[in-house]
Write an enzyme that holds these catalytic residues in place. Structure first.
Site, PDB file in Angstrom:
ATOM      1  N   VAL A   1       0.818  -1.217   0.000  1.00  0.00           N
ATOM      2  CA  VAL A   1       0.000   0.000   0.000  1.00  0.00           C
ATOM      3  C   VAL A   1       0.851   1.266   0.000  1.00  0.00           C
ATOM      4  O   VAL A   1       2.043   1.240   0.276  1.00  0.00           O
ATOM      5  CB  VAL A   1      -0.960   0.013   1.217  1.00  0.00           C
ATOM      6  CG1 VAL A   1      -1.860  -1.201   1.189  1.00  0.00           C
ATOM      7  CG2 VAL A   1      -0.166   0.051   2.530  1.00  0.00           C
ATOM      8  N   GLU A   2       0.202   2.394  -0.308  1.00  0.00           N
ATOM      9  CA  GLU A   2       0.804   3.728  -0.342  1.00  0.00           C
ATOM     10  C   GLU A   2       2.080   3.748  -1.183  1.00  0.00           C
ATOM     11  O   GLU A   2       3.113   4.279  -0.781  1.00  0.00           O
ATOM     12  CB  GLU A   2       1.062   4.251   1.077  1.00  0.00           C
ATOM     13  CG  GLU A   2      -0.223   4.564   1.820  1.00  0.00           C
ATOM     14  CD  GLU A   2      -0.024   5.395   3.073  1.00  0.00           C
ATOM     15  OE1 GLU A   2       1.023   6.058   3.175  1.00  0.00           O
ATOM     16  OE2 GLU A   2      -0.901   5.378   3.938  1.00  0.00           O
ATOM     17  N   GLY A   3       2.001   3.161  -2.361  1.00  0.00           N
ATOM     18  CA  GLY A   3       3.152   3.073  -3.255  1.00  0.00           C
ATOM     19  C   GLY A   3       3.832   1.740  -3.082  1.00  0.00           C
ATOM     20  O   GLY A   3       4.623   1.553  -2.152  1.00  0.00           O
TER      21      GLY A   3
END
Length: 812
Positions: free
Chosen positions: A501-503
């Site tokens: 997640v988040e990149g």
């Protein structure tokens, strides 16, 4: 004489390069050197005149700004514009977002270590510490992670209510709106502690305080929006989520198909309301199944030109109550047996008024920039803190288990193979905690460190993966059997979530860390790009001229310093501390200079193609990352008061980091496509070869020993985690068993000696204790200690089992 002339000339050039001389210094040196050389050279008068004429022309062109810009800078600018890679709007907004902090110092090639050490020591206010010691402690104590993840697939109603009532959702919200208004350091500490108990609870707490409605409203919301929602968010009366990712676009925000059409419609009984008709399909949205407030990213279109002449208005953000007709939430994903609320959300032709746009109509089309600016802060805190919290649990439990669990009458942690794993666990934990604290400090200092946030997100989650794998190996069968007494397995299962997640980490390493850092943190590249994009050509040439020749001086200086530092091992570099850390500062300065030099060579020789050379970019990013992580380690050691007991951890972390830097450089040089530049870089960066080695076995032994015995170093390494005192709890029992083991081992050794001497006959441990008591070899108090020790050890070692009907009713 010729040799003397060469030495003088070389010395002047080296001094100029070493101290990063300006273009004027180079010209003055040229004016002095050339005639000096010519006078002592056996050349004819005609040749000498040619030399003087060439010198005059050279100085005139470079020394007169008008001529330099006309004949050199203008031409180079045209070439630069042609080779400059195309950057999409979303890429450009990502590059523009955030700030440059310590990463800029590292990219300079000459980091000012006194500046790093002058940053304030990380600390919490009395109010923040009280919240950690009380509310957070209570939340952790009320959570049974097996009940959460296996039985309920959710937090208990009591835990949910406690989180809301105690303001966990409002840590970043100002007190004026009823929030806690905690520092980033406190926010990080809360997530770290909760993560050491329950990943589900940690995600539930951290998401409302990360990239989402609260942060977006604080930075961009209108006064009406802030008044309407911030108090309710702070008190838990609203549960927020934010929806960006969809099934088809993934990480490519520019490709999101979700769209809104500006039109007139009916809303809350009113007709002819100017608004947006939205259609979207999102997935992986944390808290969406229980959310009452949905933040949504979509592309806005105005085909009827109700807002103006432009039809495509760009990515826009809106805040929508989930009870709005047409909004669909409630269904859940099940990410690797984690029970945090996560699921899809959809809507088709959902009409909302224009005032649902976050920040109002003036923020139309600014959505991606808003997200990128907020992401830097959220990514700097949430995932590094949650990974570090889980790792602290792995450190404390693995060290204790390695000491308590015995095979062949020897604690398993003393076997060299296990010792190696324990050393990695302790060393990585030290690095992660240092990076977590330093990055949170940057946020508290007002920074939005976009590149650094990518570094800590990637490396904390990746090192967390290494640590949990090692912890599972140390625990053996104890780690693989699911049940209430398994405190590692859910973390092992859920580790890939933070990595994704988040990149996603692959993307973060190969595209973002160096790709974004080379532009944002380099002292000249961004200025050159901005000049190339400048529409006023006169201003563009002036700006480019200053940046380009500054860049040349910068590159020459780094090339010379890289070679000299490597030749002498950086031993003459002045640093602000004494041993045991002074040598590390020198080595990091050496490698920072080499990194700046290699970065310039890569950008010069590959140009726009570097963007597609993801493996090279990743390795250069690895160098930058290790420079930052090692900086954090040194800062932590100083802030902790340079404790001698922590030296094994410090040395392991630094030796590991320096070896990784060397390995990353070697990977760049081996795979660099231009072999001439590859050989040049190798000659300057490693003129005497590669001498760094990974942490030694002896150092690993010292680190593992710290983990297996109570002490100040072990407590500092695991500070901030939840340590239960209830011996009915698996971790509480392990803590008690470690203390008991150290007390009882001398008595057990005496009993074994008596048995070997024939004074005692029993082979069963408890029967041996009873026999020894009957013969007066043990007091009643000692018997109680040994019985308790056996019971604790048994609880620690035993694994859970289930009746067949339990397995059918609720599969593990």
């Amino acid at each position: 004489m010729a040799i003397l002339i060469m030495i003088v000339v070389l010395a002047v050039l080296l001094v100029l390069a070493f101290f990063r001389a300006s273009i004027w210094s180079w010209l003055i040196a040229t004016i002095v050197i050339v005639p000096f050389v010519a006078m002592y050279s056996r050349i004819s008068d005609d040749a000498l005149n040619i030399v003087y004429l060439s010198l005059f022309s050279f100085v005139l062109i470079l020394g007169v700004p008008f001529l330099r810009r006309l004949l050199i800078s203008g031409f180079v600018l045209k070439v630069f514009r042609k080779i400059l890679p195309q950057v999409s709007q979303t890429e450009q907004e990502a590059l523009d977002a955030g700030t440059v902090w310590w990463d800029g110092e590292l990219f300079s090639g000459r980091p000012h270590w006194s500046k790093l050490l002058a940053f304030p020591k990380t600390s919490l206010t009395q109010e923040e510490q009280s919240f950690l010691d009380n509310e957070v402690e209570q939340l952790c104590a009320m959570i049974d992670d097996w009940d959460v993840t296996h039985t309920r697939q959710d937090l208990s109603p009591e835990a949910w209510q406690f989180i809301k009532d105690k303001g966990f959702f409002g840590m970043i919200i100002p007190k004026a709106y009823g929030g806690l208004e905690f520092s980033a350091q406190a926010h990080s500490a809360v997530v770290t502690k909760v993560s050491s108990r329950s990943g589900t609870a940690a995600v539930t707490v951290m998401v409302p305080n990360s990239l989402g409605p609260a942060e977006l409203l604080l930075k961009y919301g209108t006064h009406e929006q802030k008044d309407a929602y911030l108090r309710r968010l702070a008190k838990g009366l609203e549960v927020p989520c934010f929806a960006l990712t969809g099934p088809m676009a993934g990480s490519d925000a520019g490709a999101i198909p979700d769209e809104g059409i500006v039109c007139y419609g009916e809303f809350n009984g009113q007709t002819n309301v100017l608004g947006i008709r939205l259609t979207w399909e999102k997935r992986y949205i944390t808290l969406a199944p229980v959310a009452t407030l949905l933040g949504l990213a979509f592309k806005l279109y105005d085909p009827d030109h109700l807002l103006g002449a432009e039809s495509s208005r760009g990515i826009t953000l809106a805040l929508i109550p989930t009870n709005t007709p047409g909004v669909q939430v409630g269904r859940r994903h099940f990410p690797l047996n984690s029970a945090f609320q996560n699921g899809p959300t959809q809507g088709k032709d959902v009409f909302i008024p224009m005032d649902f746009i976050i920040g109002g109509t003036q923020r139309i089309g600014q959505g991606w920039r808003m997200l990128m600016e907020c992401l830097a802060a959220g990514r700097s805190i949430s995932l590094p803190a949650s990974a570090t919290g889980g790792v602290k649990l792995a450190v404390r439990s693995s060290g204790a288990y390695g000491r308590v669990r015995k095979q062949f009458h020897v604690p398993v942690g003393k076997f060299e193979g296990v010792e190696e794993a324990l050393a990695r666990i302790g060393g990585h934990a030290y690095v992660m905690d240092a990076a977590r604290k330093l990055t949170a400090l940057a946020i508290d200092l007002g920074e939005k460190p976009s590149v650094i946030s990518a570094i800590v997100k990637y490396h904390c989650t990746e090192r967390g993966r290494i640590v949990i794998n090692d912890a599972m190996d140390v625990h053996g069968g104890k780690g693989i059997c699911m049940g209430p007494d398994n405190y590692l397995a859910r973390m092992y299962q859920q580790t890939p979530i933070g990595i994704t997640v988040e990149g996603a980490n692959i993307l973060t390493r190969s595209l973002i860390i160096f790709g974004q850092g080379a532009v944002r943190a380099h002292p000249y590249v961004l200025k050159e790009i901005q000049a190339a994009n400048e529409q006023n050509n006169k201003k563009a040439v002036i700006d480019f001229d200053a940046a380009f020749f500054g860049h040349i001086s910068f590159s020459l200086s780094n090339a010379v310093r890289t070679f000299l530092y490597a030749l002498f091992g950086g031993r003459f570099i002045s640093v602000p501390t004494e041993e045991p850390t002074a040598r590390y500062y020198q080595l990091l300065t050496r490698y920072a200079s080499a990194f700046a030099f290699a970065s310039d060579i890569a950008m010069l020789s590959l140009g726009g193609a570097l963007k597609r050379r993801e493996k090279l970019s990743a390795r250069l990013g690895d160098v930058l990352s290790q420079l930052y992580l090692c900086s954090a380690v040194l800062k932590k050691f100083e802030d902790d008061g340079r404790p001698e007991a922590d030296l094994p951890l410090l040395h392991w972390a630094m030796e590991d980091g320096l070896f990784r830097i060397q390995s990353a450089f070697d990977g760049v040089l081996q795979n660099f496509p231009n072999r001439f530049f590859a050989l040049l870089m190798r000659a300057l960066i490693f003129p005497l070869g590669q001498c760094r080695r990974p942490p030694s076995d002896a150092l690993g032994h010292q680190v593992s020993s710290l983990l297996m015995q109570p002490g100040a170093a072990r407590d500092r390494l695991t500070a901030g985690m939840f340590v239960p005192t209830d011996e009915a709890d698996a971790v509480g029992a392990l803590e008690a068993s470690l203390a008991s083991t150290l007390v009882c081992e001398p008595m057990q050794a005496e009993l074994e000696k008596a048995r070997k001497e024939g004074k005692l006959k029993s082979r069963d441990e408890m029967k041996l204790v009873a026999e020894a008591h009957s013969k007066g070899l043990l007091t009643a108090e000692q018997v109680q200690q040994l019985e308790r020790d056996f019971a604790l050890r048994r609880k620690v070692i035993m694994v859970d089992d289930f009746a067949p009907e339990q397995m059918k009713a609720n599969p593990v």
